[in-house]
Design a protein around this motif. Sequence first.
Motif, PDB file in Angstrom:
ATOM      1  N   GLY A  68      52.844  60.085 147.106  1.00  0.00           N
ATOM      2  CA  GLY A  68      54.105  60.345 146.396  1.00  0.00           C
ATOM      3  C   GLY A  68      55.127  59.246 146.627  1.00  0.00           C
ATOM      4  O   GLY A  68      55.851  58.845 145.706  1.00  0.00           O
ATOM      5  N   LYS A  69      55.190  58.727 147.862  1.00  0.00           N
ATOM      6  CA  LYS A  69      56.160  57.672 148.170  1.00  0.00           C
ATOM      7  C   LYS A  69      55.794  56.360 147.466  1.00  0.00           C
ATOM      8  O   LYS A  69      56.673  55.636 146.998  1.00  0.00           O
ATOM      9  CB  LYS A  69      56.238  57.453 149.684  1.00  0.00           C
ATOM     10  N   VAL A  70      54.495  56.062 147.394  1.00  0.00           N
ATOM     11  CA  VAL A  70      54.053  54.853 146.693  1.00  0.00           C
ATOM     12  C   VAL A  70      54.379  54.970 145.211  1.00  0.00           C
ATOM     13  O   VAL A  70      54.910  54.037 144.600  1.00  0.00           O
ATOM     14  CB  VAL A  70      52.536  54.609 146.905  1.00  0.00           C
ATOM     15  N   GLU A  71      54.088  56.153 144.634  1.00  0.00           N
ATOM     16  CA  GLU A  71      54.387  56.384 143.221  1.00  0.00           C
ATOM     17  C   GLU A  71      55.887  56.209 142.961  1.00  0.00           C
ATOM     18  O   GLU A  71      56.297  55.543 142.004  1.00  0.00           O
ATOM     19  CB  GLU A  71      53.940  57.785 142.811  1.00  0.00           C
ATOM     20  N   LYS A  72      56.716  56.784 143.830  1.00  0.00           N
ATOM     21  CA  LYS A  72      58.171  56.692 143.675  1.00  0.00           C
ATOM     22  C   LYS A  72      58.625  55.225 143.763  1.00  0.00           C
ATOM     23  O   LYS A  72      59.462  54.779 142.972  1.00  0.00           O
ATOM     24  CB  LYS A  72      58.853  57.531 144.763  1.00  0.00           C
ATOM     25  N   ALA A  73      58.083  54.472 144.715  1.00  0.00           N
ATOM     26  CA  ALA A  73      58.467  53.067 144.880  1.00  0.00           C
ATOM     27  C   ALA A  73      58.124  52.264 143.623  1.00  0.00           C
ATOM     28  O   ALA A  73      58.907  51.399 143.198  1.00  0.00           O
ATOM     29  CB  ALA A  73      57.763  52.473 146.098  1.00  0.00           C
TER      30      ALA A  73
END
Length: 186
Positions: free
Chosen positions: A79-84
């Motif tokens: 989720g954090k990679v997608e958000k970044a």
Amino acid sequence: MSDEFELDTDDLTRRMEGAMGSLRTEFASLRTGRASGSMLEPIMVDAYGAMTPINQVGTVNVPEPRMVTINVWDKSLVGKVEKAIRESGLGINPQLNGTIIMLPIPELNEERRRELSKVAGQYAEHARVSIRNIRRDGMDQIKKHKDDMSEDDAKLWESEVQDLTDSYIKKVDAALETKQEEIMQV
């Protein structure tokens, strides 16, 4: 040339080459409509309480010309990679498939191509400024030692620094022209 003063042209060359290397890295991060793993290099992910480059939280692959995939190693970071990626300004919409994030690279429209071309121009101008600053450092060294050498020697050193600068400015211009052609290519 004078025995008392020896300008370190190797140092100036190394520093100018560093400016060119930096420019190449910045150019690699610009999207050209073709998939490239290097376009993700500037993206940082908030992983384990620290900002981490995206290539240190997963494997970046380019399986086909218009697709980049990231196989995230830790499920909790997907989720954090997608958000970044969404917040990076690349204009790419990530698609999730388990721990694999797929990034389909859309065709660039004319307006976006022009914007990217301008950004490339800004990167090139930063490189030119860096090279001119290195030139100024070289000229300052010559000025400090003008008393230790003849006027002819000083002019020789100055022309050598100027020639070096001109050659690197030409390299920047050529790299910019190549990158802009690549961006504008449909």
